[in-house]
Design a protein around this motif. Structure first.
Motif, PDB file in Angstrom:
ATOM      1  N   HIS A 167      -8.613 -49.007   0.291  1.00 54.44           N
ATOM      2  CA  HIS A 167      -9.512 -48.043   0.931  1.00 54.44           C
ATOM      3  C   HIS A 167      -8.685 -46.804   1.217  1.00 54.44           C
ATOM      4  CE1 HIS A 167     -11.720 -46.063   4.238  1.00 54.44           C
ATOM      5  NE2 HIS A 167     -12.778 -46.532   3.615  1.00 54.44           N
TER       6      HIS A 167
ATOM      7  N   ARG B  79     -11.270 -43.079   8.467  1.00 56.09           N
ATOM      8  CA  ARG B  79     -12.243 -44.158   8.642  1.00 56.09           C
ATOM      9  C   ARG B  79     -13.282 -43.752   9.689  1.00 56.09           C
ATOM     10  NH1 ARG B  79      -7.299 -46.392   8.565  1.00 56.09           N
ATOM     11  NH2 ARG B  79      -7.334 -46.874  10.793  1.00 56.09           N
TER      12      ARG B  79
ATOM     13  N   LYS C 197     -17.793 -43.373   6.795  1.00 54.37           N
ATOM     14  CA  LYS C 197     -16.984 -43.968   5.734  1.00 54.37           C
ATOM     15  C   LYS C 197     -17.240 -45.462   5.598  1.00 54.37           C
ATOM     16  CE  LYS C 197     -14.447 -40.346   4.455  1.00 54.37           C
ATOM     17  NZ  LYS C 197     -14.421 -39.806   3.074  1.00 54.37           N
TER      18      LYS C 197
ATOM     19  N   PHE D 179     -16.134 -48.222   7.093  1.00 56.56           N
ATOM     20  CA  PHE D 179     -15.043 -49.196   7.033  1.00 56.56           C
ATOM     21  C   PHE D 179     -15.460 -50.515   7.674  1.00 56.56           C
ATOM     22  CE2 PHE D 179     -10.943 -50.968   8.615  1.00 56.56           C
ATOM     23  CZ  PHE D 179     -10.350 -51.178   7.388  1.00 56.56           C
TER      24      PHE D 179
ATOM     25  N   LEU E  38     -17.107 -52.520   5.118  1.00 56.45           N
ATOM     26  CA  LEU E  38     -16.123 -53.076   4.193  1.00 56.45           C
ATOM     27  C   LEU E  38     -15.469 -54.316   4.799  1.00 56.45           C
ATOM     28  CD1 LEU E  38     -14.273 -53.240   1.776  1.00 56.45           C
ATOM     29  CD2 LEU E  38     -12.964 -51.304   2.700  1.00 56.45           C
TER      30      LEU E  38
ATOM     31  N   CYS F   5      -5.310 -50.061   3.631  1.00 59.00           N
ATOM     32  CA  CYS F   5      -5.911 -48.805   4.096  1.00 59.00           C
ATOM     33  C   CYS F   5      -4.855 -47.717   3.974  1.00 59.00           C
ATOM     34  CB  CYS F   5      -6.347 -48.926   5.555  1.00 59.00           C
ATOM     35  SG  CYS F   5      -7.427 -50.312   5.881  1.00 59.00           S
TER      36      CYS F   5
ATOM     37  N   PHE G 188     -14.972 -47.892  -1.792  1.00 56.72           N
ATOM     38  CA  PHE G 188     -15.330 -46.615  -1.171  1.00 56.72           C
ATOM     39  C   PHE G 188     -16.813 -46.648  -0.793  1.00 56.72           C
ATOM     40  CE2 PHE G 188     -15.621 -41.841  -1.465  1.00 56.72           C
ATOM     41  CZ  PHE G 188     -14.575 -41.555  -0.599  1.00 56.72           C
TER      42      PHE G 188
END
Length: 196
Positions: free
Chosen positions: A26, A30, A34, A36, A39, A56, A102
């Protein structure tokens, strides 16, 4: 008028980063958009934290809230790695990654998508805003609101060398349509049109 941006990153002469385990990447800040958190939720669903790290690449360390979510989801702390550095180091991380993940809610452009294509890194991206236009057929797309679709794309990358190789080849080919020279020329053409 829409003028595509580009990437300044080129593949590194030093070769890909080796972490001793495969990893997903990634890149960038963040912020909430985004996604995160989405994710992390996807990563925990796949059980890939047992075999793959999540790297990250950012100048920011994990926040307290992110650390708490990692703990709540049962992700081993050592499976989530934060690193930072210059463009050459970033290129090496792209080159070694299973894929760039992403899953943003939106992007004005999405430069990491072009960076990944240039470095031969498969891409998993959100299916919203500019990302499908930038990634074209060189990415797998997911619904950023649905961690299940992010997880499915991650598992597809891991489970199919054919898919991964196809995305790498498509990405390398597509990356050539983005350059700062084209960006400058197209921007200049817009200015000239407005001036006339």
């Amino acid at each position: 008028s829409v003028v595509p941006l580009a990437s300044s990153i080129v593949p590194s002469a030093q070769g890909p980063i080796n972490l001793g385990a495969p990893y997903f990447l990634h890149v960038g800040a963040r912020y909430a958009y985004k996604n995160f958190d989405g994710l992390l939720r996807a990563y925990s669903r796949t059980q890939l934290s047992r075999t793959h790290k999540l790297v990250c690449f950012s100048s920011h360390r994990l926040s307290t809230a992110e650390m708490e979510l990692i703990h709540q989801l049962g992700i081993p702390r050592e499976s989530v790695v934060t690193v930072g550095g210059d463009d050459d180091l970033l290129a090496r991380y792209y080159e070694g990654a299973e894929a760039l993940v992403f899953p943003s809610m939106y992007e004005g452009f999405g430069i990491p998508i072009v960076e990944a294509m240039t470095c031969g890194c498969p891409i998993i991206a959100g299916n919203t805003s500019s990302m499908p236009e930038v990634g074209g057929d060189a990415a797998l797309y997911c619904d950023p609101d649905d961690p299940g679709t992010i997880a499915a794309a991650m598992l597809q990358i891991v489970g199919s060398a054919e898919t991964r190789n196809h995305l790498i080849a498509q990405g390398r080919e597509r990356s050539h349509i983005f350059s700062w020279e084209k960006c400058a020329a197209q921007t200049y053409a817009v200015y000239r049109q407005l001036a006339s």
